[in-house]
Design a protein around this motif. Sequence first.
Motif, mmCIF file in Angstrom:
data_model
loop_
_atom_site.group_PDB
_atom_site.id
_atom_site.type_symbol
_atom_site.label_atom_id
_atom_site.label_comp_id
_atom_site.label_asym_id
_atom_site.label_seq_id
_atom_site.Cartn_x
_atom_site.Cartn_y
_atom_site.Cartn_z
ATOM 1 N N ASP A 53 0.850 -1.197 0.000
ATOM 2 C CA ASP A 53 0.000 0.000 0.000
ATOM 3 C C ASP A 53 0.882 1.242 0.000
ATOM 4 O O ASP A 53 0.721 2.140 0.837
ATOM 5 C CB ASP A 53 -0.912 0.010 1.238
ATOM 6 C CG ASP A 53 -2.311 -0.495 0.929
ATOM 7 O OD1 ASP A 53 -2.699 -0.452 -0.252
ATOM 8 O OD2 ASP A 53 -3.001 -0.936 1.861
ATOM 9 N N ARG A 106 -7.956 3.964 -9.022
ATOM 10 C CA ARG A 106 -8.079 3.517 -7.626
ATOM 11 C C ARG A 106 -9.484 3.790 -7.093
ATOM 12 O O ARG A 106 -10.061 2.967 -6.375
ATOM 13 C CB ARG A 106 -7.017 4.206 -6.762
ATOM 14 C CG ARG A 106 -7.034 3.776 -5.283
ATOM 15 C CD ARG A 106 -5.831 4.358 -4.545
ATOM 16 N NE ARG A 106 -5.866 4.069 -3.115
ATOM 17 C CZ ARG A 106 -5.370 2.993 -2.530
ATOM 18 N NH1 ARG A 106 -4.809 2.036 -3.263
ATOM 19 N NH2 ARG A 106 -5.436 2.828 -1.228
ATOM 20 N N MET A 107 -10.029 4.966 -7.437
ATOM 21 C CA MET A 107 -11.376 5.319 -6.981
ATOM 22 C C MET A 107 -12.413 4.321 -7.493
ATOM 23 O O MET A 107 -13.250 3.821 -6.731
ATOM 24 C CB MET A 107 -11.737 6.729 -7.453
ATOM 25 C CG MET A 107 -10.912 7.829 -6.809
ATOM 26 S SD MET A 107 -11.256 9.460 -7.512
ATOM 27 C CE MET A 107 -12.776 9.882 -6.640
ATOM 28 N N THR A 110 -10.503 -0.029 -7.026
ATOM 29 C CA THR A 110 -10.025 -0.488 -5.716
ATOM 30 C C THR A 110 -11.023 -0.098 -4.627
ATOM 31 O O THR A 110 -11.426 -0.934 -3.815
ATOM 32 C CB THR A 110 -8.643 0.105 -5.406
ATOM 33 O OG1 THR A 110 -7.728 -0.282 -6.429
ATOM 34 C CG2 THR A 110 -8.136 -0.400 -4.063
ATOM 35 N N GLN A 111 -11.425 1.173 -4.617
ATOM 36 C CA GLN A 111 -12.316 1.648 -3.559
ATOM 37 C C GLN A 111 -13.779 1.276 -3.827
ATOM 38 O O GLN A 111 -14.421 0.632 -3.004
ATOM 39 C CB GLN A 111 -12.172 3.174 -3.394
ATOM 40 C CG GLN A 111 -10.732 3.670 -3.243
ATOM 41 C CD GLN A 111 -10.099 3.306 -1.904
ATOM 42 O OE1 GLN A 111 -10.337 2.242 -1.365
ATOM 43 N NE2 GLN A 111 -9.272 4.196 -1.385
ATOM 44 N N ARG A 113 -14.983 -0.659 -6.256
ATOM 45 C CA ARG A 113 -15.154 -2.018 -6.813
ATOM 46 C C ARG A 113 -16.257 -2.047 -7.869
ATOM 47 O O ARG A 113 -17.165 -2.891 -7.834
ATOM 48 C CB ARG A 113 -15.429 -3.029 -5.704
ATOM 49 C CG ARG A 113 -14.325 -3.015 -4.665
ATOM 50 C CD ARG A 113 -14.326 -4.215 -3.763
ATOM 51 N NE ARG A 113 -13.140 -4.223 -2.933
ATOM 52 C CZ ARG A 113 -12.673 -5.281 -2.295
ATOM 53 N NH1 ARG A 113 -13.293 -6.436 -2.405
ATOM 54 N NH2 ARG A 113 -11.580 -5.210 -1.570
ATOM 55 N N ARG A 210 -22.113 3.701 -3.148
ATOM 56 C CA ARG A 210 -20.771 4.072 -2.688
ATOM 57 C C ARG A 210 -20.375 5.422 -3.283
ATOM 58 O O ARG A 210 -20.529 5.641 -4.481
ATOM 59 C CB ARG A 210 -19.722 3.043 -3.149
ATOM 60 C CG ARG A 210 -19.929 1.646 -2.592
ATOM 61 C CD ARG A 210 -20.692 0.730 -3.528
ATOM 62 N NE ARG A 210 -19.883 0.243 -4.659
ATOM 63 C CZ ARG A 210 -20.397 -0.318 -5.748
ATOM 64 N NH1 ARG A 210 -21.720 -0.448 -5.880
ATOM 65 N NH2 ARG A 210 -19.608 -0.750 -6.711
ATOM 66 N N VAL A 212 -17.046 7.940 -3.654
ATOM 67 C CA VAL A 212 -15.599 8.057 -3.487
ATOM 68 C C VAL A 212 -15.200 9.489 -3.811
ATOM 69 O O VAL A 212 -15.580 10.026 -4.851
ATOM 70 C CB VAL A 212 -14.823 7.081 -4.395
ATOM 71 C CG1 VAL A 212 -13.343 7.054 -3.993
ATOM 72 C CG2 VAL A 212 -15.406 5.681 -4.316
ATOM 73 N N CYS A 214 -11.959 12.462 -3.949
ATOM 74 C CA CYS A 214 -10.505 12.674 -3.981
ATOM 75 C C CYS A 214 -10.163 14.154 -3.928
ATOM 76 O O CYS A 214 -9.033 14.544 -4.219
ATOM 77 C CB CYS A 214 -9.895 12.034 -5.230
ATOM 78 S SG CYS A 214 -10.303 12.915 -6.753
ATOM 79 N N ARG A 235 -21.917 4.127 1.643
ATOM 80 C CA ARG A 235 -20.506 4.044 1.993
ATOM 81 C C ARG A 235 -19.779 5.240 1.393
ATOM 82 O O ARG A 235 -19.938 5.531 0.208
ATOM 83 C CB ARG A 235 -19.894 2.750 1.472
ATOM 84 C CG ARG A 235 -20.186 1.542 2.361
ATOM 85 C CD ARG A 235 -19.742 0.253 1.733
ATOM 86 N NE ARG A 235 -20.728 -0.228 0.752
ATOM 87 C CZ ARG A 235 -20.525 -1.256 -0.062
ATOM 88 N NH1 ARG A 235 -19.366 -1.891 -0.044
ATOM 89 N NH2 ARG A 235 -21.465 -1.633 -0.905
ATOM 90 N N MET A 237 -15.963 6.892 0.849
ATOM 91 C CA MET A 237 -14.540 6.537 0.873
ATOM 92 C C MET A 237 -13.694 7.670 0.321
ATOM 93 O O MET A 237 -14.088 8.334 -0.636
ATOM 94 C CB MET A 237 -14.296 5.283 0.030
ATOM 95 C CG MET A 237 -14.893 4.015 0.619
ATOM 96 S SD MET A 237 -14.976 2.666 -0.596
ATOM 97 C CE MET A 237 -16.554 3.028 -1.394
ATOM 98 N N SER A 239 -9.908 8.787 -1.356
ATOM 99 C CA SER A 239 -8.902 8.159 -2.205
ATOM 100 C C SER A 239 -7.951 9.219 -2.739
ATOM 101 O O SER A 239 -8.363 10.350 -3.013
ATOM 102 C CB SER A 239 -9.584 7.424 -3.367
ATOM 103 O OG SER A 239 -8.718 6.495 -3.979
#
Length: 293
Positions: A53, A106-107, A110-111, A113, A210, A212, A214, A235, A237, A239
Motif C-alpha cells: 500500500d 483507484r477510486m 479499488t475503492q 469495486r 458508494r 468516493v 478525492c 458508503r 470513501m 482516495s
Amino acid sequence: AGITHQLPQIMGVDGAGEVVALVGDEPLLRVGQPVVLHPGIGCGRCEFCLRGDDVLCTTMKLLGEHRDGTFAEFVSLPARNVFARPPGLDAAQAAALGVNHLTAWRMLFTQARLQAHETVLVFGIGGGVSLAALQLAKAAGARVLVTSRDAGKLQQALALGADGAVHSATQDIARGVLDLTGGRGVDVVIENVGAAVWSAALKSLVRGGRLVTCGATSGDQPGADLRRLFIRQLRVMGSTLGTLAEFGDLLQFVARHRLQPVIDSRHALGEAHAALSRLESGHQFGKVALTID
C-alpha cells in the motif's frame, strides 16, 4: 492544510519522457526507452509500503510537491517509479495517466469495486480525474452519467461516450440523476468538488451505494447528512493517487483498450504561465500539457 513546500521548488507532478541514464543493475528499463512516471516516491520500509500500500506511505514524497518535479529537462527518481509507456501514446497522453487516470483507477476499481452492470455518476466533467473516470468506467462496461455547470463540456462528454448528462447550472442534480435512472439512483459517485455538491451526491445514490471522493475544491466541511448515510446504508470513501501495482494494472488496461487520454492543449515550457492561466480559467477540457524539447 498540512502541505509544506521547500522553496525554490520545480513544479510538475506527472510526466513522461525517455530514459537517459540508469544507475546500477536495472533489468526492466533501457536507455532511450519511452517511459511514464509514477509521481509518488514511498520509503519502501514503513508498514504500508511493506504490504504493497505504498500510496499510504507515512513519508510519501510527490514530484513537484515534496521534491523537484517534472517542469524540467531531467527528472531523477527510483527505477520502481518508472514504467514502460503504453504503445500508441505520445508523451503528453502518457503523462496524463500518472495522476488523472491513476487516481480515477483507484477510486473506481479499488475503492468502489465498480462492476460492468453498474451506473456511475461523475461530477465536474472536463476536469482531468473526472474525464479519466468517464473513460475508464466506459471501457469497463459501466453506464456513466456526468455533471457540469458548462453545457459545452457536457456535449463533449456525451460525444466521448457518456450515457447521460446533468447541467448543474440549471438543473437540480439529484432530481436529474433520478430521472436518468428511473428513480433508482446510481451505484457509485465519483466526486472531487466537495461541499458545493455533497448533498446532491448523497441524494443521487441508490440504497447501499458508494461515494468516493478525492478532492474538495469548493470546501471540505459539508453537512454530513448522517441520517441518510445510515438509513440508506451508504458508503463514503476517500482516495488519493494509487499504488505502483495499480499503476501497472492501469497501463495494461490502457494498452488493451487502446484508451487515449484527452489533451486540451499543448504548450512549450517557456509558455508555462499561459498553460497555468488556461487551467485557472476553468475552460479546459482535458489535460493541459507542457512539452519540453
